[in-house]
Write a protein that holds these residues in place. Structure first.
Motif, PDB file in Angstrom:
ATOM      1  N   ASP A  21       0.813  -1.200   0.000  1.00 41.48           N
ATOM      2  CA  ASP A  21       0.000   0.000   0.000  1.00 41.48           C
ATOM      3  C   ASP A  21       0.851   1.256   0.000  1.00 41.48           C
ATOM      4  OD1 ASP A  21      -2.573  -1.360   2.184  1.00 41.48           O
ATOM      5  OD2 ASP A  21      -2.014  -1.764   0.109  1.00 41.48           O
ATOM      6  N   GLY A  48      -6.292  -6.823 -11.031  1.00 41.05           N
ATOM      7  CA  GLY A  48      -6.140  -5.946  -9.882  1.00 41.05           C
ATOM      8  C   GLY A  48      -4.882  -6.172  -9.081  1.00 41.05           C
ATOM      9  N   PRO A  60     -13.722  -3.656 -11.882  1.00 38.80           N
ATOM     10  CA  PRO A  60     -14.657  -3.266 -10.820  1.00 38.80           C
ATOM     11  C   PRO A  60     -15.594  -4.404 -10.434  1.00 38.80           C
ATOM     12  CG  PRO A  60     -14.626  -1.638 -12.608  1.00 38.80           C
ATOM     13  CD  PRO A  60     -13.889  -2.840 -13.103  1.00 38.80           C
ATOM     14  N   LYS A  86     -13.608  -0.668   4.417  1.00 40.56           N
ATOM     15  CA  LYS A  86     -14.539   0.210   3.714  1.00 40.56           C
ATOM     16  C   LYS A  86     -14.287   1.686   4.015  1.00 40.56           C
ATOM     17  CE  LYS A  86     -18.307  -3.109   3.116  1.00 40.56           C
ATOM     18  NZ  LYS A  86     -19.686  -3.485   3.496  1.00 40.56           N
ATOM     19  N   ASP A  90     -11.357   2.967   3.768  1.00 37.63           N
ATOM     20  CA  ASP A  90     -10.313   3.353   2.808  1.00 37.63           C
ATOM     21  C   ASP A  90     -10.351   2.370   1.639  1.00 37.63           C
ATOM     22  OD1 ASP A  90      -8.144   4.432   1.517  1.00 37.63           O
ATOM     23  OD2 ASP A  90      -6.648   3.604   2.883  1.00 37.63           O
ATOM     24  N   PRO A  91     -11.413   2.409   0.832  1.00 35.24           N
ATOM     25  CA  PRO A  91     -11.612   1.383  -0.190  1.00 35.24           C
ATOM     26  C   PRO A  91     -10.634   1.445  -1.352  1.00 35.24           C
ATOM     27  CG  PRO A  91     -13.263   3.105  -0.403  1.00 35.24           C
ATOM     28  CD  PRO A  91     -12.520   3.386   0.871  1.00 35.24           C
ATOM     29  N   SER A  92      -9.877   2.531  -1.474  1.00 34.22           N
ATOM     30  CA  SER A  92      -8.957   2.648  -2.608  1.00 34.22           C
ATOM     31  C   SER A  92      -7.637   1.917  -2.378  1.00 34.22           C
ATOM     32  CB  SER A  92      -8.674   4.124  -2.910  1.00 34.22           C
ATOM     33  OG  SER A  92      -8.031   4.749  -1.816  1.00 34.22           O
ATOM     34  N   ALA A  93      -7.299   1.614  -1.121  1.00 26.83           N
ATOM     35  CA  ALA A  93      -6.057   0.886  -0.837  1.00 26.83           C
ATOM     36  C   ALA A  93      -6.136  -0.497  -1.473  1.00 26.83           C
ATOM     37  CB  ALA A  93      -5.842   0.766   0.667  1.00 26.83           C
ATOM     38  N   PRO A  94      -5.064  -0.948  -2.144  1.00 28.48           N
ATOM     39  CA  PRO A  94      -5.127  -2.231  -2.867  1.00 28.48           C
ATOM     40  C   PRO A  94      -5.597  -3.400  -2.016  1.00 28.48           C
ATOM     41  CG  PRO A  94      -3.151  -1.031  -3.468  1.00 28.48           C
ATOM     42  CD  PRO A  94      -3.785  -0.258  -2.348  1.00 28.48           C
ATOM     43  N   ASN A 122      -7.357  -3.371   0.725  1.00 26.18           N
ATOM     44  CA  ASN A 122      -8.762  -3.185   1.092  1.00 26.18           C
ATOM     45  C   ASN A 122      -9.682  -3.437  -0.093  1.00 26.18           C
ATOM     46  OD1 ASN A 122      -7.888  -2.519   3.628  1.00 26.18           O
ATOM     47  ND2 ASN A 122      -8.120  -0.312   3.345  1.00 26.18           N
ATOM     48  N   ARG A 123      -9.251  -3.009  -1.280  1.00 30.28           N
ATOM     49  CA  ARG A 123     -10.053  -3.232  -2.478  1.00 30.28           C
ATOM     50  C   ARG A 123     -10.249  -4.729  -2.721  1.00 30.28           C
ATOM     51  NH1 ARG A 123      -7.046  -0.650  -5.972  1.00 30.28           N
ATOM     52  NH2 ARG A 123      -5.961  -2.491  -6.762  1.00 30.28           N
TER      53      ARG A 123
END
Length: 310
Positions: free
Chosen positions: A35, A118, A126, A208, A210-214, A216-217
């Protein structure tokens, strides 16, 4: 369904690790190095090879278009069977960096690693993580590379699901498989799925924010359809025509939960009993992260499989 007993923090952490299907260091959300690292360059928009001709024994990057997104395949060209190494959830092709050159040198085989959508140099897609889409990416990549037979699938953790669906759909292409502490259908009973979902919820709630962190995504995508996806997976069968060696770690992904650790072992034993061309071996002293803890053992098992295929 019976009421679930409260889980200790240690047990909850162990359960959530597998629920997230990215068990490599104990806690899935402990992916800070990835991250915090500088973002990787976007992969080139081309289905052709993305690198110049590589010297003999070196890996060559191929970016393959699969349903509108780019998937990175790394190929070390050889002869005979093709060994495809597939890392567990949250891990990219670099997970196998120490093993690839040894396998290639010892067997002379073509060795392929790749980054699922991803991860690594592959583009993100997505929505919820979809095992059938992952299988499609793998099939598309192998077809584009001309690999349509004598494939030996080596799959760790979550990649066991990809291997199961791929082998079921393409039994004539897969000559054998080595499943390394992999997710197997018998493990995912309704009771176990419920335990995993409950244990994951605190980590999911945190992700959720920080949903943009790899990391977390990946967690959010995996959790989105976890229950129906794994209820379906529980009903999957491995084709009887494809031999498979199953490696189980001594500690399992559930080192803090004896009950779930035993269920993991029982699931592996049940899977192996379903056909005579399956074997079960234990990686003694190893955590779930067998390719890192016991690389020599994993290489030896793969080489035995290659040798058995002639």
């Amino acid at each position: 369904m019976s009421r679930m007993l409260p889980l200790s923090r240690r047990t909850r952490r162990a359960l959530s690790a597998v629920a997230l299907l990215a068990v490599t260091g104990g806690i899935v959300t402990a992916c800070g190095e990835e991250d915090s690292a500088a973002p990787k360059a976007a992969p080139p928009k081309s289905s052709a090879s993305a690198s110049a001709s590589a010297p003999a024994g070196a890996s060559k990057l191929h970016m393959i278009d699969s349903d509108g997104h780019q998937v990175a395949f790394h190929v070390t060209t050889g002869h005979g069977p093709t060994i495809v190494l597939d890392a567990g959830g949250g891990e990219d092709s670099s997970y196998w960096n120490d093993i690839v050159p040894r396998l290639h040198a010892d067997t002379g085989a073509t060795v392929i690693t790749y980054d699922r959508a991803g991860l690594g140099q592959s583009e993100a897609v997505p929505g919820a993580w979809d095992v059938e889409a992952a299988v499609s990416d793998l099939r598309t990549g192998l077809t584009a590379l001309g690999v349509t037979k004598d494939v030996i699938l080596v799959s760790h953790s979550q990649a066991g699901e990809v291997a199961t669906y791929f082998a079921e759909e393409n039994p004539k292409e897969v000559s054998a498989s080595v499943l390394v502490d992999a997710n197997l259908p018998p493990f995912f009973t309704d009771q176990e799925i419920a335990r995993l979902v409950a244990a994951t919820q605190p980590e999911l709630d945190a992700a959720k924010k920080d949903p943009s962190a790899p990391a977390n995504r990946q967690l959010i995508a995996t959790a989105e359809n976890f229950t129906p996806a794994h209820q379906a997976y529980n009903k999957m069968s491995w084709p009887d025509s494809v031999p498979v060696d199953v490696i189980v770690s001594e500690k399992t992904p559930f080192d803090g939960s004896p009950e779930d650790a035993q269920r993991w072992r029982d699931a592996a034993a049940s899977f192996v009993r379903q056909a005579p061309n399956r074997t079960l071996v234990t990686a003694t002293g190893s955590s779930h992260d067998v390719p890192k803890d016991r690389p020599d053992f994993v290489v030896e098992q793969i080489e035995k499989t290659v040798s058995a295929r002639g």
